[in-house]
Design a protein around this motif. Sequence first.
Motif, short mmCIF file in Angstrom:
data_model
loop_
_atom_site.label_atom_id
_atom_site.label_comp_id
_atom_site.label_asym_id
_atom_site.label_seq_id
_atom_site.Cartn_x
_atom_site.Cartn_y
_atom_site.Cartn_z
N ALA A 85 38.80 7.32 30.19
CA ALA A 85 38.13 8.62 30.24
C ALA A 85 36.63 8.46 29.98
CB ALA A 85 38.74 9.58 29.24
N ASN A 93 33.58 9.30 32.64
CA ASN A 93 32.51 10.22 32.26
C ASN A 93 31.15 9.53 32.26
OD1 ASN A 93 31.29 12.54 31.42
ND2 ASN A 93 31.91 12.34 29.29
N THR A 149 40.33 13.62 36.35
CA THR A 149 39.03 13.86 35.74
C THR A 149 39.04 13.28 34.34
OG1 THR A 149 39.71 16.01 34.89
CG2 THR A 149 38.69 15.97 37.07
N SER A 150 37.87 13.10 33.77
CA SER A 150 37.80 12.49 32.44
C SER A 150 38.46 13.39 31.39
CB SER A 150 36.35 12.21 32.05
OG SER A 150 35.62 13.42 31.96
N THR A 151 38.40 14.69 31.58
CA THR A 151 39.04 15.59 30.63
C THR A 151 40.56 15.46 30.67
OG1 THR A 151 37.23 17.15 30.91
CG2 THR A 151 39.24 18.00 29.90
N ASN A 152 41.13 15.36 31.86
CA ASN A 152 42.58 15.22 31.97
C ASN A 152 43.06 13.90 31.39
OD1 ASN A 152 42.81 17.69 33.16
ND2 ASN A 152 42.97 16.91 35.24
N LEU A 198 42.99 14.23 27.65
CA LEU A 198 44.12 15.02 27.15
C LEU A 198 45.42 14.22 27.17
CD1 LEU A 198 43.31 18.50 28.68
CD2 LEU A 198 43.15 17.80 26.28
#
Length: 58
Positions: A13, A17, A28-31, A34
């Motif tokens: 992640a 990013n 995505t880096s957020t997924n 998480l």
Amino acid sequence: MLGIAAAVLFFIAFLINAADIATNDTFTSTNVMLIGLTVLALHVSGVGTGWGSRGRRR
């Protein structure tokens, strides 16, 4: 083992990013972060530790 998997997911992640890599909506880096938090929560709760419900044998 799950703690190591969480660290790897956090690193991925971070790379996504930091390098500003264009990925599709799924990675995505957020997924990925998480998913790493979920794996870390499983590690902290004791899933995958290898210890059974049996007590110590003497």
